[in-house]
Design a protein around this motif. Sequence first.
Motif, mmCIF file in Angstrom:
data_model
loop_
_atom_site.group_PDB
_atom_site.id
_atom_site.type_symbol
_atom_site.label_atom_id
_atom_site.label_comp_id
_atom_site.label_asym_id
_atom_site.label_seq_id
_atom_site.Cartn_x
_atom_site.Cartn_y
_atom_site.Cartn_z
ATOM 1 N N PRO A 198 0.446 -19.913 25.222
ATOM 2 C CA PRO A 198 1.674 -19.818 26.021
ATOM 3 C C PRO A 198 1.805 -18.454 26.685
ATOM 4 O O PRO A 198 1.388 -17.429 26.139
ATOM 5 C CB PRO A 198 2.784 -20.042 24.993
ATOM 6 C CG PRO A 198 2.174 -19.694 23.679
ATOM 7 C CD PRO A 198 0.726 -20.044 23.782
ATOM 8 N N ALA A 199 2.379 -18.460 27.869
ATOM 9 C CA ALA A 199 2.559 -17.223 28.630
ATOM 10 C C ALA A 199 3.835 -17.314 29.444
ATOM 11 O O ALA A 199 4.350 -18.402 29.713
ATOM 12 C CB ALA A 199 1.363 -16.968 29.540
ATOM 13 N N MET A 200 4.324 -16.155 29.845
ATOM 14 C CA MET A 200 5.540 -16.065 30.648
ATOM 15 C C MET A 200 5.246 -15.258 31.904
ATOM 16 O O MET A 200 4.648 -14.185 31.836
ATOM 17 C CB MET A 200 6.661 -15.396 29.853
ATOM 18 C CG MET A 200 7.996 -15.323 30.578
ATOM 19 S SD MET A 200 9.288 -14.606 29.508
ATOM 20 C CE MET A 200 10.742 -14.825 30.561
ATOM 21 N N LYS A 201 5.668 -15.783 33.038
ATOM 22 C CA LYS A 201 5.543 -15.067 34.306
ATOM 23 C C LYS A 201 6.914 -14.533 34.687
ATOM 24 O O LYS A 201 7.901 -15.271 34.682
ATOM 25 C CB LYS A 201 5.013 -15.982 35.405
ATOM 26 C CG LYS A 201 4.779 -15.269 36.735
ATOM 27 C CD LYS A 201 4.132 -16.191 37.764
ATOM 28 C CE LYS A 201 3.835 -15.449 39.069
ATOM 29 N NZ LYS A 201 3.176 -16.324 40.061
ATOM 30 N N MET A 202 6.962 -13.249 35.017
ATOM 31 C CA MET A 202 8.228 -12.592 35.343
ATOM 32 C C MET A 202 8.130 -11.862 36.673
ATOM 33 O O MET A 202 7.151 -11.166 36.932
ATOM 34 C CB MET A 202 8.582 -11.555 34.267
ATOM 35 C CG MET A 202 8.770 -12.112 32.879
ATOM 36 S SD MET A 202 9.179 -10.801 31.694
ATOM 37 C CE MET A 202 7.599 -9.964 31.572
ATOM 38 N N GLY A 203 9.157 -12.015 37.489
ATOM 39 C CA GLY A 203 9.259 -11.216 38.692
ATOM 40 C C GLY A 203 9.547 -9.771 38.352
ATOM 41 O O GLY A 203 9.992 -9.435 37.242
ATOM 42 N N ALA A 204 9.317 -8.901 39.318
ATOM 43 C CA ALA A 204 9.407 -7.457 39.073
ATOM 44 C C ALA A 204 10.803 -6.990 38.714
ATOM 45 O O ALA A 204 10.974 -5.891 38.181
ATOM 46 C CB ALA A 204 8.903 -6.697 40.295
ATOM 47 N N GLY A 205 11.830 -7.813 38.988
ATOM 48 C CA GLY A 205 13.193 -7.393 38.696
ATOM 49 C C GLY A 205 13.732 -7.861 37.370
ATOM 50 O O GLY A 205 14.870 -7.526 37.004
ATOM 51 N N VAL A 206 12.968 -8.622 36.616
ATOM 52 C CA VAL A 206 13.460 -9.192 35.362
ATOM 53 C C VAL A 206 13.692 -8.094 34.331
ATOM 54 O O VAL A 206 12.838 -7.238 34.099
ATOM 55 C CB VAL A 206 12.478 -10.242 34.805
ATOM 56 C CG1 VAL A 206 12.901 -10.700 33.411
ATOM 57 C CG2 VAL A 206 12.399 -11.434 35.750
ATOM 58 N N GLN A 207 14.886 -8.143 33.702
ATOM 59 C CA GLN A 207 15.228 -7.195 32.650
ATOM 60 C C GLN A 207 15.017 -7.828 31.281
ATOM 61 O O GLN A 207 14.929 -9.049 31.147
ATOM 62 C CB GLN A 207 16.676 -6.744 32.819
ATOM 63 C CG GLN A 207 16.887 -5.909 34.081
ATOM 64 C CD GLN A 207 18.359 -5.703 34.394
ATOM 65 O OE1 GLN A 207 18.945 -6.460 35.159
ATOM 66 N NE2 GLN A 207 18.956 -4.677 33.805
ATOM 67 N N ALA A 208 14.964 -6.978 30.262
ATOM 68 C CA ALA A 208 14.618 -7.453 28.923
ATOM 69 C C ALA A 208 15.553 -8.545 28.439
ATOM 70 O O ALA A 208 15.108 -9.570 27.907
ATOM 71 C CB ALA A 208 14.610 -6.278 27.947
#
Length: 484
Positions: free
Chosen positions: A94-104
């Motif tokens: 499993p993996a997660m893709k995040m845009g550059a603006g995503v916060q914790a």
Amino acid sequence: MSPYWQNQSCDPFTSPSNPCTLGNYVDYTVNISSPHDVSHALHFAQKHNIRVVIKNTGHDYIGKSTGKGSLGLWTHNMKHMSFLNYSSTEYTGPAMKMGAGVQAFEAYTTAAAHGLRIVGGSCATVGLSGGFLQGGGHSLLSSMHGMAADQILEWEVVTANGTHLIASPTENKDLYWALSGGGGGTYGVVISVIVKAFKDGVVGGAFLQINKTGTTDDKFWKGVEEFFAWVPDMVDSGSTALFSLSNTSFVVIPLTAPGKSEDEVKGLLQPFLSKITKLGVPINASITSFPTYFEHFDHYLGPLPYGLPFINIVDVSIGGRLIPRRVLENTTSNLDFVEALKLSVYPGGNYQTGGVALNAAHSVAGNHPSSNAVLPAWRDSLVQILAFAPWDFKASLSSNLAGDDYLNQVTVPALTAVAPDSGAYLNEANLQQNHWKSAFYGANYDRLRRIKKTYDPQDLFFANTAVGSEAWTQDGDGRLCRSA
């Protein structure tokens, strides 16, 4: 989080009669929503010879996310998140893709809804894809999975010439290596990142507090010494601990023990607590176990979305050092380390020290020294110390800088003397850090500089103490002038 860089040019704490000017802030900002936006902004900046700054949240002590007279690339609104079953020669799962603006807090909340957790920071509002991941990133889960940068599977990035590309261990692998721990704001503009995700599950925890009240000064510091002597066993169990120290108290909040029940946490703590009891030092301890990491995090460092105020440290100057295992495992050097900690809080007031105890060795991360550009000193260090000097927004710059001087002339040199061959965490550091190339990048610097030259031959991307920053000198107006 950067009072020095705000420079009292326009803030709510100065007199209403003071002029309000942009000061060190950027002149114009592009609200980035796509790689296309980045390419156009970079072409414009180069055509007109304009300084460029990359910013998401501004969680930045060293002034990388601002620059006088510059064009800002604001990635904060790139909030897309998705999950996938990733498959490569390096990792399947499993993996997660995040845009550059995503916060914790956004990533944790979304991952938890899918029964997953990811390796991120203890500050819930920090942006993950920017300086945090690119600078290495320590986590409450580091003793179980390694540094946050160890979880990166691929980057989506726009380079200085406007090229939109993917960087992974098999594609543009030199850029992947540099972005994964070699510091933010200098190799390209990150659009998104894919990281490993892990099945969520039980997490044990604890809160500990020792107060000087009710005991002697010697016994209090002996208790602190016993904690750090216990750290190697604690982190080797897969646990981590956030802690804070003043001249009157020592607090652990939280101990994070993935996979452990309350009874197992009690067993883990028993050797340390028995020594504290034998010393006769009063200690306040509470132990928990939650079904998920998300609940553990929210209990100790919440409430989400914004988290505990003391985690969002804004009114301080900072400086720090990584402390190797060998220091803690040797009685004499551990005592020297505690003596350095005494100096860090000696002035009293709001002079404090915090940090994290963790084990991010390659054996924990499941990789090898050539996997990424994380500072090698992290791999044999068990403690990151972060010392704080108070910053009073209503006081003069000169009085605040006196605290900054104490950090750099007393505290950090004392910690460095304990661990001279170690380094410092580049994401939580001071601009006056001596020998910053070796402290922040170690033996990786020369290779990182060559990679930057490949993808940014004109050194368009500048940030304080970033790789390649020596190519420029800032004048009094914030302009970048080519260094001789």
